[in-house]
Design a protein around this motif. Structure first.
Motif, mmCIF file in Angstrom:
data_model
loop_
_atom_site.group_PDB
_atom_site.id
_atom_site.type_symbol
_atom_site.label_atom_id
_atom_site.label_comp_id
_atom_site.label_asym_id
_atom_site.label_seq_id
_atom_site.Cartn_x
_atom_site.Cartn_y
_atom_site.Cartn_z
ATOM 1 N N UNK A 329 0.850 -1.181 0.000
ATOM 2 C CA UNK A 329 0.000 0.000 0.000
ATOM 3 C C UNK A 329 0.893 1.241 0.000
ATOM 4 N N UNK A 330 0.443 2.275 -0.710
ATOM 5 C CA UNK A 330 1.239 3.497 -0.851
ATOM 6 C C UNK A 330 0.355 4.717 -0.619
ATOM 7 N N UNK A 331 0.903 5.713 0.059
ATOM 8 C CA UNK A 331 0.239 7.004 0.216
ATOM 9 C C UNK A 331 1.232 8.100 -0.117
ATOM 10 N N UNK A 332 0.770 9.112 -0.831
ATOM 11 C CA UNK A 332 1.597 10.275 -1.163
ATOM 12 C C UNK A 332 0.940 11.514 -0.560
ATOM 13 N N UNK A 333 1.702 12.274 0.206
ATOM 14 C CA UNK A 333 1.201 13.504 0.804
ATOM 15 C C UNK A 333 1.936 14.681 0.168
ATOM 16 N N UNK A 334 1.242 15.436 -0.674
ATOM 17 C CA UNK A 334 1.813 16.611 -1.328
ATOM 18 C C UNK A 334 1.638 17.816 -0.411
ATOM 19 N N UNK A 335 2.742 18.432 -0.018
ATOM 20 C CA UNK A 335 2.702 19.574 0.897
ATOM 21 C C UNK A 335 2.797 20.875 0.105
ATOM 22 N N UNK A 336 1.930 21.817 0.430
ATOM 23 C CA UNK A 336 1.769 23.027 -0.375
ATOM 24 C C UNK A 336 1.906 24.267 0.495
ATOM 25 N N UNK A 337 2.672 25.235 0.011
ATOM 26 C CA UNK A 337 2.765 26.553 0.637
ATOM 27 C C UNK A 337 1.648 27.429 0.069
ATOM 28 N N UNK A 338 0.773 28.002 0.904
ATOM 29 C CA UNK A 338 -0.394 28.725 0.386
ATOM 30 C C UNK A 338 -0.124 30.152 -0.079
ATOM 31 N N UNK A 339 1.095 30.651 0.081
ATOM 32 C CA UNK A 339 1.397 32.052 -0.203
ATOM 33 C C UNK A 339 1.246 32.375 -1.687
ATOM 34 N N UNK A 340 0.763 33.573 -1.981
ATOM 35 C CA UNK A 340 0.642 34.035 -3.364
ATOM 36 C C UNK A 340 2.001 34.055 -4.057
ATOM 37 N N UNK A 341 3.067 34.314 -3.306
ATOM 38 C CA UNK A 341 4.403 34.354 -3.902
ATOM 39 C C UNK A 341 4.880 32.976 -4.337
#
Length: 442
Positions: A329-341
Motif C-alpha cells: 500500500x502506498x500514500x503520497x502527501x503533497x505539501x503546499x505553501x499557500x502564499x501568493x508568492x
C-alpha cells in the motif's frame, strides 16, 4: 514578481471578492484504488510572510483545491487566473498532523503490522512543511507501535538512510557511506546500513532524533535548512517465528526549488537539483505504473516500471513492483505553501499529485456483462477505449444501451464512427472487435 504581488495586494483581494461563490464542480469518474491514496496538505500561513493566501480548499468538494494567481497582464491591468486540482484527500491549513495520521497513516501502520509493505511519501516545494509533517508522523508511529494497542507480539527494527543523488549514507552511524547492491532476486540491499532493534518509544524517538541531526540540508531562497536529499525511515516489523516481515517506509523527499532559486547557486547546486528532479520523475513513473496495474483489468500486461533510473526507486523496488508477491500500500502527501508568492511551485506540486492519481473503475465497468450496460456506461467505455483519432461517444451511441450497440450492423457501426473527424474504417473495426472481446471475456 514578488514586488508585483506586494504592490497589488489590494487589487488581488478585490478580484477574489468578485469570484463566484460556487465554482464549477470537478467531476471524478471513479474512486482511488485500494492500494494507493494521493493526499495534499496546505501549510498554514506563517507570521511575517507578507503575502496573501492563494490556495483555498474548496468547501463544496473536500478533495479539490483552488489556486488564484494574480497575472501581470501586458495591458498593465492585473487580472486573476484560477486553477483547480483534485486529490483523494485534502487537508487544509487548520488540519493537524494528528488528524493526518489518523486519516492517512494509521491504516498503513496496521497494514505493515499484518505483514504488508506500506509506504508514505511527503513531496513538495522546499519550505512547504514536508519535514515537519514526517517528523511528527514518525513520533506518532513510534507511539502506536510501542503502546501495546496492536494485537500480537512483534519485533521492531529501524534503519534510517539518506540518499543524495546515487550516494547513500547511514543516518544512524553519523552519515557513514553505504552501498546499494542488488541480490540474486533483484532486490536492492543497503549494504553497511545499521538496523537497530528498539524495545520502547524512548529508544525509537532517540533514533529518530539522531537521524534528523545528520540529515543533509542547505540554505535556499525559501528555507535556511532545506532538505537536499531523500530521507528514508524503514521500520521492519518481525513476527516470529514464521510469518512474513512487514515493512513501513516513511520518506521525506528532497525539497524542490524553482528556477529563481537555483539561478542563485553554482554548478554543484544545479547538478544536485537535476539529480533530485530525475529521482522524483522516476518515482512518479514507478508509483503511477504500480497503481495502473492495481486498477486495471487482469491480463492487460504490465507497463514498464523504471526502477533503475534512480537510487531512490532501486531501494524501493520491492514496494513498487507490480510483480511482487507481498501486498503493498502506498500514500503520497503533497505539501503546499499557500502564499501568493509561491503559486508556481504550488501548482507544480498539485499537478504532480494529480498525475499520480489512478482511478479504479474496474467495479464500475465489470459488475455486469456489457450486454446489460445502460447508455451512460456504454459512452464511458467508448471514451476510455477509443484511441486517437477519437471516436466520440455521443456520435457512436447517442442513446443505445450495450445490447443495442451489439445489435448494430457492421455497416451502421462503421458509418457512425467515420462521422468523427479523422476516423477511418480500421479504427471503427478495431473498436468493434474490442467491444465484442469484452463481451466474450465477461
Amino acid at each position: 514578481m514578488e514586488q508585483f504581488y506586494l504592490k497589488n495586494v489590494d487589487k488581488y483581494h478585490s478580484l477574489l471578492a468578485k469570484l463566484e461563490s460556487t465554482p464549477k464542480p470537478r467531476v471524478s469518474d471513479g474512486q482511488h484504488g485500494p492500494n494507493m491514496v494521493v493526499a495534499a496538505r496546505v501549510r498554514p500561513v506563517l507570521q511575517g510572510d507578507g503575502f496573501p493566501t492563494a490556495v483555498f480548499p474548496r468547501s463544496s468538494q473536500k478533495n479539490v483545491a483552488d489556486i488564484h494567481d494574480l497575472y501581470n497582464h501586458p495591458s498593465g491591468i492585473p487580472c486573476l487566473k484560477s486553477f483547480n486540482y483534485q486529490v483523494d484527500r485534502l487537508f487544509g491549513s487548520e488540519s493537524t498532523t494528528e488528524e493526518i495520521y489518523e486519516d492517512l497513516a494509521a491504516d498503513l501502520v496496521q497494514f505493515a503490522w499484518d505483514g504488508g509493505i506500506a509506504t508514505l511519501f511527503a513531496y513538495g516545494q522546499t519550505g512547504s512543511g514536508k519535514t515537519f509533517t514526517i517528523s511528527r508522523l514518525e513520533e506518532l508511529v513510534a507511539e502506536t507501535l510501542m503502546n501495546g494497542s496492536m494485537k500480537g507480539e512483534r519485533e521492531i527494527h529501524m534503519t534510517m538512510i539518506d540518499l543524495a543523488g546515487n550516494s547513500a549514507f547511514d543516518l544512524l552511524t553519523e552519515r557513514a557511506p553505504i552501498s546499494l547492491l542488488e541480490d540474486s532476486s533483484g532486490v536492492t540491499r543497503m549494504l553497511g546500513a545499521a538496523e537497530i532493534q528498539v524495545h520502547n518509544t524512548t529508544e525509537m524517538m532517540d533514533l529518530i532524533e539522531r537521524a534528523a541531526s545528520f540529515r543533509r540540508t542547505a540554505s535556499t531562497l525559501k528555507n535556511n535548512a532545506s532538505s537536499r536529499s531523500h530521507a528514508i525511515c524503514r521500520i521492519r516489523i518481525h513476527s516470529p517465528p514464521t510469518a512474513t516481515d512487514g515493512t513501513l517506509y516513511l520518506i521525506d523527499l528532497a525539497g524542490s526549488e524553482d528556477a529563481r532559486d537555483t539561478a542563485l547557486h553554482g554548478a554543484d547546486r544545479m547538478r544536485e537539483t537535476r539529480d533530485i528532479n530525475i529521482s522524483l520523475s522516476a518515482l512518479k513513473d514507478c508509483i503511477r505504473g504500480k497503481a495502473l496495474v492495481d486498477s486495471r483489468h487482469s491480463g492487460q500486461g504490465i507497463p514498464h516500471i523504471p526502477f533503475r533510473r534512480s537510487a531512490l526507486t532501486r531501494v524501493l523496488k520491492h514496494a513498487l513492483d507490480p510483480e511482487g508477491t507481498q501486498p503493498c500500500k502506498t500514500a503520497v502527501l503533497a505539501c503546499v505553501n499557500p502564499s501568493l508568492a509561491d503559486v508556481a511551485p504550488s501548482k507544480n506540486t498539485l499537478r504532480f499529485a494529480e498525475m499520480l492519481r489512478v482511478l479504479d473503475t474496474r467495479h464500475e465497468l465489470q459488475d455486469s456483462s456489457p450486454m446489460n450496460w445502460p447508455n451512460h456506461r456504454v459512452r464511458l467505455w467508448i471514451a476510455r477505449n477509443s484511441a486517437k483519432p477519437r471516436i466520440m461517444p455521443e456520435v457512436l451511441a447517442p442513446r443505445e444501451t450495450g445490447a443495442q450497440l451489439f445489435n448494430l450492423s457492421d455497416t451502421e457501426f462503421n458509418y457512425r464512427c467515420r462521422k468523427c473527424p479523422g476516423v477511418r474504417a480500421e479504427h471503427a473495426k478495431a473498436l468493434r472487435l474490442k467491444f465484442w472481446q469484452l463481451f466474450v471475456e465477461s
